[in-house]
Each structure stands twice: as structure tokens, then as C-alpha cells.
Scaffold this active site. Structure first.
Site, PDB file in Angstrom:
ATOM      1  CE  LYS A 182       8.350   2.709  -9.684  1.00  0.00           C
ATOM      2  NZ  LYS A 182       8.971   1.976  -8.575  1.00  0.00           N
TER       3      LYS A 182
HETATM    4  P1  NAD Z   1       0.165  -3.795  -4.917  1.00  0.00           P
HETATM    5  O1  NAD Z   1      -0.631  -3.280  -6.052  1.00  0.00           O
HETATM    6  O2  NAD Z   1       0.545  -5.231  -4.889  1.00  0.00           O
HETATM    7  O3  NAD Z   1      -0.527  -3.469  -3.531  1.00  0.00           O
HETATM    8  C1  NAD Z   1      -1.011  -2.208  -3.161  1.00  0.00           C
HETATM    9  C2  NAD Z   1      -2.061  -2.445  -2.099  1.00  0.00           C
HETATM   10  O4  NAD Z   1      -2.479  -1.194  -1.569  1.00  0.00           O
HETATM   11  C3  NAD Z   1      -3.307  -3.139  -2.642  1.00  0.00           C
HETATM   12  O5  NAD Z   1      -3.705  -4.161  -1.750  1.00  0.00           O
HETATM   13  C4  NAD Z   1      -4.333  -2.014  -2.710  1.00  0.00           C
HETATM   14  O6  NAD Z   1      -5.662  -2.476  -2.566  1.00  0.00           O
HETATM   15  C5  NAD Z   1      -3.896  -1.151  -1.545  1.00  0.00           C
HETATM   16  N1  NAD Z   1      -4.330   0.235  -1.675  1.00  0.00           N
HETATM   17  C6  NAD Z   1      -4.388   0.995  -2.798  1.00  0.00           C
HETATM   18  N2  NAD Z   1      -4.863   2.217  -2.514  1.00  0.00           N
HETATM   19  C7  NAD Z   1      -5.093   2.231  -1.185  1.00  0.00           C
HETATM   20  C8  NAD Z   1      -5.584   3.204  -0.293  1.00  0.00           C
HETATM   21  N3  NAD Z   1      -5.922   4.416  -0.717  1.00  0.00           N
HETATM   22  N4  NAD Z   1      -5.689   2.878   1.023  1.00  0.00           N
HETATM   23  C9  NAD Z   1      -5.339   1.660   1.465  1.00  0.00           C
HETATM   24  N5  NAD Z   1      -4.874   0.687   0.655  1.00  0.00           N
HETATM   25  C10 NAD Z   1      -4.757   0.972  -0.652  1.00  0.00           C
HETATM   26  O7  NAD Z   1       1.467  -2.844  -4.894  1.00  0.00           O
HETATM   27  P2  NAD Z   1       2.878  -3.166  -4.243  1.00  0.00           P
HETATM   28  O8  NAD Z   1       3.751  -3.733  -5.301  1.00  0.00           O
HETATM   29  O9  NAD Z   1       2.702  -3.851  -2.956  1.00  0.00           O
HETATM   30  O10 NAD Z   1       3.415  -1.665  -4.008  1.00  0.00           O
HETATM   31  C11 NAD Z   1       3.034  -0.900  -2.880  1.00  0.00           C
HETATM   32  C12 NAD Z   1       4.038   0.214  -2.678  1.00  0.00           C
HETATM   33  O11 NAD Z   1       5.346  -0.347  -2.538  1.00  0.00           O
HETATM   34  C13 NAD Z   1       4.140   1.225  -3.806  1.00  0.00           C
HETATM   35  O12 NAD Z   1       4.445   2.495  -3.271  1.00  0.00           O
HETATM   36  C14 NAD Z   1       5.330   0.730  -4.593  1.00  0.00           C
HETATM   37  O13 NAD Z   1       5.967   1.751  -5.341  1.00  0.00           O
HETATM   38  C15 NAD Z   1       6.220   0.231  -3.479  1.00  0.00           C
HETATM   39  N6  NAD Z   1       7.229  -0.743  -3.896  1.00  0.00           N
HETATM   40  C16 NAD Z   1       6.890  -1.931  -4.462  1.00  0.00           C
HETATM   41  C17 NAD Z   1       7.882  -2.827  -4.819  1.00  0.00           C
HETATM   42  C18 NAD Z   1       7.587  -4.204  -5.373  1.00  0.00           C
HETATM   43  O14 NAD Z   1       8.526  -4.997  -5.490  1.00  0.00           O
HETATM   44  N7  NAD Z   1       6.362  -4.542  -5.691  1.00  0.00           N
HETATM   45  C19 NAD Z   1       9.233  -2.490  -4.631  1.00  0.00           C
HETATM   46  C20 NAD Z   1       9.546  -1.269  -4.048  1.00  0.00           C
HETATM   47  C21 NAD Z   1       8.532  -0.410  -3.678  1.00  0.00           C
END
Ligand code: NAD
Length: 476
Positions: free
Chosen positions: A107
Site C-alpha cells: 500500500k
Molecule cells: P474516494 O476518495 O473516491 O471517496 C471517499 C469519499 O468519502 C469522498 O466522497 C469523501 O468526501 C468521503 N469522506 C471523506 N472523509 C469523510 C468523513 N469523515 N465522513 C464522511 N465522508 C467522508 O475514495 P474511495 O476510492 O471510494 O475509497 C473509500 C474507501 O474504500 C477507502 O477506505 C479505500 O481504502 C477503500 N477502497 C477503495 C478501493 C478503490 O478501488 N477505490 C478499493 C478497495 C478499497
């Protein structure tokens, strides 16, 4: 149980790991070897922006190299730190093992608020970060393959791929150095939506099993189930959109940085998403009640709670008040180890992160294979498949005519049957298969062992068994 102190994210992951290995029979020493993070590289670099040099701090952590390349996203957020990156790298090791993606766990992260920089500045920063990682083989098609995570997406992945290519001009497999790229830069259909799609497929599989639904006190299908989602980013948006538009779920709450929206009749996920894109937050969205203390909506009545933003949001301060009978961890680590204990005692069913958000790495695996094979999925077989289907359909039509047109085919059937699978359909099929198989592996352990009473422990047992087998095959 000490409920006064919350462990760090990495400690939380380690505690969940230890709970599982306590009931496993691993050879002496292997338990510790699998748990520890092999290496974490910290880089500090300067970029000249707005007339002065700004210094950034980034990390790339490699948890386990029992399989290579190692794989894991790159996160852009202010809270990024070594503990968090190491916890996320460990989860990647277990996640890849669980869904049989042939990678070790890694990561990366950069301490940055991407919203404070324009596109050109972000490109300069990303390219410099990629340069620092690539020159140490921490970005490399056969060593270490990053992907998007919080704060990054296909734009950043395209910059990283291009930077790697500039540094390795003769590497024919350069495109495979990173996944989550746009289609025109070597990406694959369905990657952007993959993690959210995986959450949907995971829930569909859960709802296929009466015994599992009963544990959460739920019945029926996803139709009409009330869903609250936290974080309408890549993962949360796609999961909520698909569940509402394809499975008939009702999204009654959306929690974002600037508060939450609540509407018991259901929120229009696309309209909220468009509103956030235009206004920078959910505030002011019509047709919903705005709750300024957004996190309190995690405690509202619903059938399914989907934390899809960040880690540690359900912790010892609020776990007691969470009412959802089923939580699917779309984000990594949204439930702390202490909160996990509280929720389990309450009988809440938790579909764990390691499984729930594995759709992203699964489709990343397909993209990596596509890049290494230098051909789009479906290109060789699609028309041949269509020709064979055409043969069957015309033969059936001929037989029907011989019988005086005794039966006719519905036009819909013919059109659907005659269409060969394109890349997107193949990706979805592969993802669906992966999510079903991994869930079945977990539930087999969950239901067959008296010492396993939850899916998280089952997921760790399945994953650790596979990692241990890899180590044994290496003679360790
Ligand atoms: P992203 O940046 O696209 O979205 C995150 C969202 O959460 C944003 O809309 C942001 O405004 C919101 N957010 C941030 N802080 C917040 C808070 N305190 N309260 C409420 N909302 C809040 O990120 P993502 O890629 O969707 O990732 C989200 C989660 O999923 C992370 O934990 C990441 O590790 C996990 N994840 C992502 C992927 C991927 O393919 N993108 C894969 C596996 C896991």
C-alpha cells in the site's frame, strides 16, 4: 476486555489477525512471519509550486512478498501515516489471498489534501512521487503494482504509468506497472466501478443464503432494504447506485464530510453525486433533511450500513448505538477491533473489508493480465461465439418451420443469445464468480467450525491458510 483505549489501525488489524490464528494450527514462527510488515519506505521530496519548493511525505509499504508482484492502492489524504499504510498493506495481503489474486500485499500513501491543488500541480507531484518509487522498483510490473485508493483515480494512474514508461522506455510490459488506468492508457472496462460493483455482488451472494440472512434477522431479497452509506466517493457512489437502480434497495441516508442527507423515501444517488461534484458537499441538497453531525447517521435505523469512506468511523464511542443488523465494510478498516467486539456481542453481522471491497483488486488483476497479454478480453473469441450461437438459432428456426412454425423465439431471447461477450461482460462475470466463490469459502468456515462465530474471523482463516501454504511451498 479493555474498552477505554482504542488501538491504532495497524494494531486493530493485528488483533483481528491474532484472534484468527489463535484457533489455527500454524507451524511455530510462521504466525509472526505472516503478521509482520516486511518493509516500509518513506520518501520526502520537493516540488516547485507557486514560486517556492514544497516538501511532501509519502510511503510505500510492502507487507508480504509470498507472491510477486505485490499489490495495493496509493492514497492521497492528509491523515496518511506509516501505521495506516502498514495496516492497509497487511489487509491487501489477506485480501489477495482470499480472492485468489496472485499478489502479495502492499500500500502507498501521500500526505496531501488533493483538493488544495490544481490539476497541473497534482500531475507534477504525482510524477515526482512515482519517480521516487519507480527508481526503487516500488512501482514495477513484476515487483510492485499500485492502484487507486482514496483521493486518487484513473487520472493519477495514467500519470504514474506514463512516468514509469519514460523511465523504462524498452519495457514491453510497462503498462502493467499500475492498474486502474483509463481505457485509452491500457485500462480495462469496469475497473472504475469495480469495488462498488463487488460490494453489490457480495450483498447479492449474502442474500442467497437463508441461514446467513437469519443471523442478521433479515429475510427476502435486497428489494426494499433500507441502506445508509458513508462516503459517496468511488466505492460508495457505485455501490449505492447499483443497489438502488438494479436491486431495488432504498438509500435512506448518505453521509459525507459536511454532514449527512436523510430521506426515508429514498435519495436519488445520481442527483446527490452530481450535487457534490457541483457544490463540493451535500449541504443545500433539496428533498432531504440535512444533519450537520453526519456521523450520527451511522446510528440511524436501517437494514444495511455501508461505511465507504475511511477507517475507524465505528469505534468504542458509537458502536453501542449502531442499529444496523448488517454492516458491509466497503472502506478498509471502518470498524475498530474494540467496536468489532461490541457489535459481535450485539449480534450484528459484519461482512468484512478484506472480502467486501476486494472487487477493486480483482478487476485490477484482470487489467494486469490484459496488459501482460497485450490483448483485450473477448477479442479472439467473441465473433466465433456469436457465429456458433447463430448456427443454433438458425437450425432451431429451420426445425420450427418444418413443424409448421410450431414455436417461435422471443425477439429478446434471440438478440441476447446472439450477442457474444465483450470485455465488460467478461470482467463482470469474472468479478461475480470471484465474489461468490470467496463468500462461499468464508461461510463454509463460519458455519462448520464451533470456534468461529463471525465472517471476519472466517475471512482471516481462509486467507491465512492460503498465505501459509505459499510460504510452505517456498520451503519456509
Ligand atoms: P474516494 O476518495 O473516491 O471517496 C471517499 C469519499 O468519502 C469522498 O466522497 C469523501 O468526501 C468521503 N469522506 C471523506 N472523509 C469523510 C468523513 N469523515 N465522513 C464522511 N465522508 C467522508 O475514495 P474511495 O476510492 O471510494 O475509497 C473509500 C474507501 O474504500 C477507502 O477506505 C479505500 O481504502 C477503500 N477502497 C477503495 C478501493 C478503490 O478501488 N477505490 C478499493 C478497495 C478499497
Amino acid at each position: 476486555m479493555n474498552r477505554t483505549k482504542e488501538p491504532s489501525f495497524r494494531e486493530s488489524v493485528d488483533m483481528m489477525y491474532s484472534r484468527a490464528v489463535a484457533v489455527m494450527d500454524l507451524p511455530p514462527g510462521l504466525e509472526e512471519k505472516i503478521k509482520v510488515c516486511n518493509a516500509t519506505y518513506t520518501v520526502r521530496f520537493g516540488v516547485r509550486l507557486r514560486g517556492q519548493i514544497q516538501t511532501f511525505t509519502g510511503y510505500r509499504s510492502v507487507h508480504s512478498e509470498h507472491m510477486e508482484p505485490v499489490k495495493g492502492g496509493i492514497r492521497y489524504a492528509m491523515g496518511v501515516n506509516q501505521d495506516e499504510v502498514e495496516a492497509l498493506a497487511a489487509l491487501m495481503t489477506y485480501k489477495c489471498a482470499l480472492v485468489e489474486a496472485p499478489f502479495g500485499g502492499s500500500k502507498g500513501g501521500l500526505c496531501i489534501d488533493p483538493r488544495q491543488y490544481d490539476e497541473h500541480e497534482l500531475e507534477l507531484i504525482t510524477r515526482r512521487f512515482a519517480y521516487e518509487l519507480a527508481k526503487r522498483d516500488l512501482i514495477h510490473p513484476s515487483q510492485n503494482v499500485p492502484a487507486p485508493d482514496m483521493g486518487t483515480g484513473e487520472r493519477e494512474m495514467a500519470w504514474i504509468a506514463d512516468q514509469y514508461r519514460r523511465m523504462n522506455t524498452t519495457d514491453i510490459n510497462a503498462a502493467a506497472c499500475v492498474t486502474g488506468k483509463p481505457i485509452n492508457a491500457g485500462g480495462i472496462q469496469g475497473r472504475t466501478e469495480a469495488t462498488g460493483r463487488g460490494v453489490q455482488y457480495a450483498l447479492r451472494e449474502f442474500f442467497r443464503h437463508e441461514e446467513d440472512k437469519a443471523k442478521a434477522g433479515l429475510t427476502g431479497t435486497l428489494e426494499g432494504k433500507r441502506v445508509i452509506v458513508q462516503g459517496l466517493g468511488n466505492v460508495g457512489y457505485h455501490a449505492a447506485k447499483f443497489l438502488a437502480s438494479e436491486d431495488g434497495a432504498i438509500v435512506t441516508g448518505i453521509i459525507e464530510r459536511d454532514g449527512a442527507l436523510v430521506n426515508p423515501d429514498g435519495l436519488d444517488v445520481d442527483a446527490v453525486h452530481a450535487w457534490i461534484a457541483k457544490n463540493g458537499g451535500v449541504t443545500g441538497f433539496p428533498d432531504a433533511k440535512h444533519v450537520s453531525e453526519g456521523a450520527t447517521v451511522l446510528e440511524e435505523e436501517c437494514d444495511i450500513l455501508i461505511p465507504a469512506a475511511l477507517e475507524g468511523v465505528i469505534n468504542l464511542t458509537n458502536a453501542d448505538r449502531v442499529k444496523a443488523p448488517l454492516i458491509i465494510e466497503a472502506a478498509n478498516g471502518p470498524i475498530t477491533s474494540g467496536a468489532d467486539d461490541v457489535l459481535r456481542e450485539k449480534g450484528v453481522v459484519i461482512i468484512p473489508d478484506m472480502y467486501a471491497n476486494a472487487g477493486g483488486v480483482t478487476v485490477s488483476y484482470f487489467e494486469w493480465v490484459k496488459n501482460l497479454s497485450h490483448i483485450r478480453f473477448g477479442r479472439m473469441g467473441r465473433r466465433q461465439e456469436e457465429a456458433r450461437h447463430e448456427l443454433i438459432v438458425s437450425e432451431l428456426q429451420r426445425l420450427s418451420q418444418n413443424l409448421g412454425d410450431a414455436w417461435t423465439m422471443t425477439p429478446d431471447f434471440k438478440a441476447k443469445y446472439l450477442k457474444g461477450a465483450d470485455e465488460l461482460e467478461l470482467v463482470r462475470s469474472g468479478l461475480d464468480d470471484t465474489m461468490r466463490k470467496a463468500y462461499q469459502d468464508m461461510r463454509e468456515v463460519w458455519h462448520s467450525r464451533d470456534d468461529v462465530d463471525d465472517l471476519r474471523m472466517a475471512s482471516y482463516i481462509v486467507a491465512i491458510t492460503k498465505v501459509a501454504a505459499s510460504y510452505r511451498a517456498k520451503g519456509l
